[in-house]
Motif scaffolding. Structure first.
Motif, PDB file in Angstrom:
ATOM      1  N   GLU A   1       0.987  -1.232  -0.042  1.00 60.99           N
ATOM      2  CA  GLU A   1      -0.039  -0.040   0.119  1.00 60.99           C
ATOM      3  C   GLU A   1       0.877   1.157  -0.077  1.00 60.99           C
ATOM      4  N   ASN A   2       2.026   1.119   0.790  1.00 60.26           N
ATOM      5  CA  ASN A   2       2.734   2.613   1.000  1.00 60.26           C
ATOM      6  C   ASN A   2       4.082   2.693   0.125  1.00 60.26           C
ATOM      7  N   ASN A   3       4.147   1.336  -0.841  1.00 62.77           N
ATOM      8  CA  ASN A   3       5.176   1.287  -1.705  1.00 62.77           C
ATOM      9  C   ASN A   3       6.583   1.685  -1.215  1.00 62.77           C
ATOM     10  N   LEU A   4       6.851   0.533  -0.222  1.00 61.91           N
ATOM     11  CA  LEU A   4       7.958   0.709   0.865  1.00 61.91           C
ATOM     12  C   LEU A   4       9.062  -0.383   0.326  1.00 61.91           C
ATOM     13  N   PHE A   5       8.780  -1.016  -0.805  1.00 60.27           N
ATOM     14  CA  PHE A   5       9.831  -2.160  -1.051  1.00 60.27           C
ATOM     15  C   PHE A   5      11.104  -1.377  -1.877  1.00 60.27           C
TER      16      PHE A   5
ATOM     17  N   ASN B   1       9.447 -11.223  -3.611  1.00 58.85           N
ATOM     18  CA  ASN B   1       9.781 -12.511  -3.442  1.00 58.85           C
ATOM     19  C   ASN B   1      11.383 -12.743  -3.082  1.00 58.85           C
ATOM     20  N   GLU B   2      12.154 -11.872  -3.242  1.00 60.85           N
ATOM     21  CA  GLU B   2      13.327 -12.130  -2.913  1.00 60.85           C
ATOM     22  C   GLU B   2      13.810 -11.754  -1.552  1.00 60.85           C
ATOM     23  N   MET B   3      12.790 -11.115  -0.736  1.00 59.71           N
ATOM     24  CA  MET B   3      13.128 -10.791   0.699  1.00 59.71           C
ATOM     25  C   MET B   3      13.068 -11.955   1.643  1.00 59.71           C
ATOM     26  N   THR B   4      14.130 -12.078   2.545  1.00 58.87           N
ATOM     27  CA  THR B   4      14.127 -12.992   3.471  1.00 58.87           C
ATOM     28  C   THR B   4      12.886 -12.446   4.798  1.00 58.87           C
TER      29      THR B   4
END
Lengths: 690, 120
Positions: free
Chosen positions: A480-484, A489-492
């Motif tokens: 929602e807040n575009n925090l990526f 899918n690469e995140m642990t």
């Protein structure tokens, strides 16, 4: 001790001492609450502290604080003397804590230079009501009421055994007025009577019931205190005696011709009283038994060994500054460019000695500034208590390693973040008791505050056994807040949890009174990073969350590696450096976007060119001419590219001057320092570089 | 110069009394935080006057007064009391305290009191 407080204003000492008392008071109350009941010892202690606060505040004319402390003192006096049964401990703690809070707020006002103008009427009335209820419940005041309602007798007489033998002796009548505002006129009158017994064997005085009757004070103020004394002493001596009376405003002393005036005292059945004994019933004074003497001896021992003094923090700060200057001066001497190429054996020996001693001195200065975390930790007890009451959750707080010590300056910076984390845990983490039981957990939730040393850092862990972080919710919110910062899918798992530290992140829909106003965890992170620390989170869904704060032991002096880039000097904290090397060109990789990377033992790390980052001119652009320094922070590793290593040195961390900080936003720098050769070196903030 | 020993558990009160006394030409013989400490200091520095707080931890002012009087029956002790402590003050007077001052006290009251006590 006598010079301990010199140079500090009365106000400072007042604030310091009162805050200390208040803090201790809070601890005592909370521990009483935990052990279900106010022990006699605790009641005594609270009474004493309230008494001190009352006295000091009255001297400083902070009347609202003094009045409040006075009613609390009265309450604990009652508790101490009458030992009533069936006290509502919880209500009592609430009352006292309410008062404590009021005083805290007023103290803050005083500290800030405002007037302490708070109105404590609410608290005062509540306490008075409580006390009245207690008194009714224990019906002890009946006797007192009786005694104060005794009729307005103004005559009193003391006729020792020798009543009839007054031939050839003078009868004096003295009327004494005490100075306005001297207080306790009745006791002062008693003092006169007490002292006159050496001169006179027969004494009568008005009003008679000086000690029993509260009205006697009023009478003495209005009409004076009248004494008839029969003595063989001459007028001069009697006059001198009365003139010695403390707070004497007015004295009228006459030698009576006859006993006429005395006749009104001769009642049919004169009450005989010896002056040695008191005219009032006084609770028996504790007689010191042998055991008390032992205690006394111990107290004596204690005070002679007692070797702790309090010192103004400003002085410690100054000491620290001076220590820093010495470290710099030492480097200036021993690394002086003039010494280059000279063979100076004796000088080296002497400078090694100097180095050793400055090192020891520095350790000592540091250790003086170290304060245990216990005070900060204990503050959390109060938060847990208040919050769990309001949120209707059952929570216990466990503290471990509270004796761990941290620099005083750092403690001040972590108190707020810690409070925030504890609130978060209680509010968001711990479930309601019913939910906990449903999921097979103990009814009472548990929050653990743990501190331990880890190298040059201190680890503080806030752990709860609550519901844990909800990965899906976090991801949803992040979307929602575009925090990526990288593909989802690469995140642990850990990286996902760490999203909660980003600005503006808060998953709880309903904002509660205690946490989650949208200024959540990012503020915590900012505060911790400001003291050179870092924050990370671990969580297992359904069984709890733990937030780990890693904080440096001290801010002031660090071991650093000095490096150069062009004409500029930089310092990297040694603790962050893993290794440094000159790379083999074949290990260098460049990705299609032009990002440079290096392969080290099969792992690939990004390279950061310092000259690019800080836009510094340098002639060394090729990797094989400069040097790569691998730095690690929060499990992230980067290779920093610089011209050359200058050497390892202890450096004194100075904050960047405000005019530089205000002028432009500089990232990647945590401060600056002065090198031995007089150059300024900028201290790299590793977390800020990555 | 008159030497005064100040016994009070509150640093603030000690400081206040000390400032008042020094301003008026008294010498501070010492300071103590409780009754037993007070007795110890009294033995060491033989002050002309002692100002003794009543409510103190470990050994209160009444006991402190009695101990000092036991050591030196001529000791001049002025009790520092507060409203509500009438009974204790009276006990102190019976135990040999010269007089007392009541918190919050005024400088001139304190000074006048001590000067009179010295003169006796």
């Amino acid at each position: 001790m006598s010079s301990q407080y010199s140079g500090e204003s009365m106000l400072e000492v007042y604030i310091f001492e009162t805050s200390q008392n208040i803090e201790q008071l809070e601890t005592v109350i909370l521990s009483c609450e935990k052990t279900n009941g106010f022990t006699q010892e605790a009641v005594n202690e609270i009474f004493r502290m309230m008494h001190t606060i009352k006295g000091s505040s009255a001297m400083m004319l902070f009347n609202n604080i003094s009045t409040l402390a006075h009613v609390m003192e009265d309450m604990f006096y009652f508790l101490r003397e009458e030992k009533p049964q069936n006290i509502d401990d919880s209500a009592l703690s609430d009352l006292v804590l309410g008062g404590v809070d009021f005083i805290k707020v007023e103290l803050e006002k005083i500290k800030a230079g405002d007037t302490a103008d708070g109105d404590a009427t609410g608290q005062i009335n509540a306490i008075k009501e409580f006390l009245d209820l207690l008194k009714q419940g224990n019906s002890v005041n009946a006797e007192k009421v009786m005694s104060t309602q005794a009729d307005d007798n103004d005559h009193y007489y003391i006729t020792p055994e020798v009543t009839d033998v007054h031939t050839g002796k003078n009868l004096f009548k003295a009327n004494i007025f005490f100075e306005d505002g001297c207080e306790m006129e009745n006791i002062r009158a008693y003092t006169v009577i007490h002292n006159i017994k050496d001169l006179s064997e027969e004494v009568f005085f008005i009003p008679e019931d000086i000690l029993d009757n509260d009205n006697s004070i009023k009478y003495i103020r209005e009409h004076g205190f009248t004494i008839y004394a029969r003595t063989d002493k001459p007028y001069d001596e009697m006059n001198k005696f009365f003139m010695q009376t403390i707070f004497l405003k007015d004295l009228e002393l006459v030698l009576l011709e006859n006993d006429e005036e005395l006749s009104r005292f001769t009642k049919p059945e004169p009450e005989k009283l010896r002056l040695e004994s008191s005219p009032v019933k006084v609770p028996a004074v504790q007689v010191q038994g042998p055991q008390d003497y032992k205690e006394l001896a111990r107290a004596n021992d204690h005070s002679s060994v007692q070797s702790i003094i309090s010192v103004n923090v400003n002085k410690l700060d100054k000491l620290m500054d001076l220590m820093g200057e010495i470290v710099i001066a030492e480097a200036m001497v021993t690394q002086n460019p003039d010494l280059n190429g000279l063979k100076l054996d004796n000088f080296r020996k002497a400078s090694n000695q100097l180095h050793k001693i400055t090192g020891e001195l520095q350790d000592m200065v540091m250790s003086i500034r170290m304060v245990p975390l216990s005070t900060t930790f204990h503050k959390m007890q109060r938060i847990i208590r208040d919050m769990s009451k309001k949120l209707n959750k059952e929570v216990e707080l466990e503290l471990t390693g509270e004796e761990t010590e941290v620099d005083k300056n750092i403690i001040e910076h972590i108190s707020d973040p810690l409070m925030h984390l504890v609130r978060n845990s209680l509010d968001h983490g711990i479930e309601a008791a019913a939910d906990r039981e449903a999921s097979g957990k103990p009814r009472t939730g548990k929050i653990t505050l743990e501190a331990k040393n880890a190298g040059s850092d201190v680890l503080i862990i806030v752990r709860d056994d609550g519901r844990g972080l909800n990965k899906e919710k976090i991801l949803k919110k992040a979307v929602e807040n575009n925090l990526f910062t990288k593909p989802q899918n690469e995140m642990t798992e850990k990286e996902i949890y760490n999203l909660i530290f980003l600005p503006g992140f808060s998953t709880k829909e309903a904002v509660s009174e205690f946490s989650g106003r949208g200024v959540g965890m990012d503020v915590v992170v900012k505060n911790i990073e400001a003291v050179g620390g870092s924050v990370s989170v671990d969580s297992v869904q359904g069984s709890g969350t733990s937030i780990n704060l890693r904080i440096p032991l001290t801010l002031a002096i660090i071991d650093g590696m000095n490096i150069s880039v062009g004409d500029s000097r930089y310092t990297i904290p040694i603790t962050a450096i893993r290794e440094s090397f000159r790379p083999n060109p074949k290990d260098l990789i460049e990705d299609p976007d032009g990002n440079e990377m290096i392969m080290v033992r099969g792992n690939c790390y990004p390279i950061l060119r310092l000259h690019q980052f800080f836009r510094v001119n340098t002639n060394i652009m090729e990797f094989n001419k400069g040097i790569l320094i691998m730095v690690e922070q929060d499990e992230k590793t980067t290779a920093i590219f610089a011209d050359e290593l200058l050497g390892q040195q202890q450096v004194v961390v100075k904050t960047l001057p405000n005019y530089i900080k205000n002028l432009k936003h500089i990232s990647g720098l945590s401060g600056c320092t002065l090198l031995g050769d007089g150059n300024i070196s900028l201290i790299l903030d590793i977390a800020g570089l990555m | 110069m008159t030497k005064v020993l100040i016994v009070d558990d509150a640093a603030f009160m000690r400081m206040t009394i000390k400032a008042m006394l020094q301003k008026n030409g008294f010498e501070i013989a010492g300071e103590a935080e409780n009754g037993s400490d007070g007795l110890k200091k009294y033995r060491e520095c033989h002050p002309d006057i002692v100002t003794m707080d009543i409510t103190m931890p470990e050994m209160d002012g009444l006991q402190g007064l009695r101990e000092i009087k036991k050591f030196d029956p001529n000791a001049k002790v002025v009790m520092v009391s507060a409203m509500g402590q009438e009974k204790m003050v009276m006990e102190a007077i019976m135990s040999g305290a010269k007089t007392f001052i009541v918190k919050p006290f005024k400088e001139e009251h304190v000074i006048e009191t001590l000067k009179k006590i010295v003169a006796i």
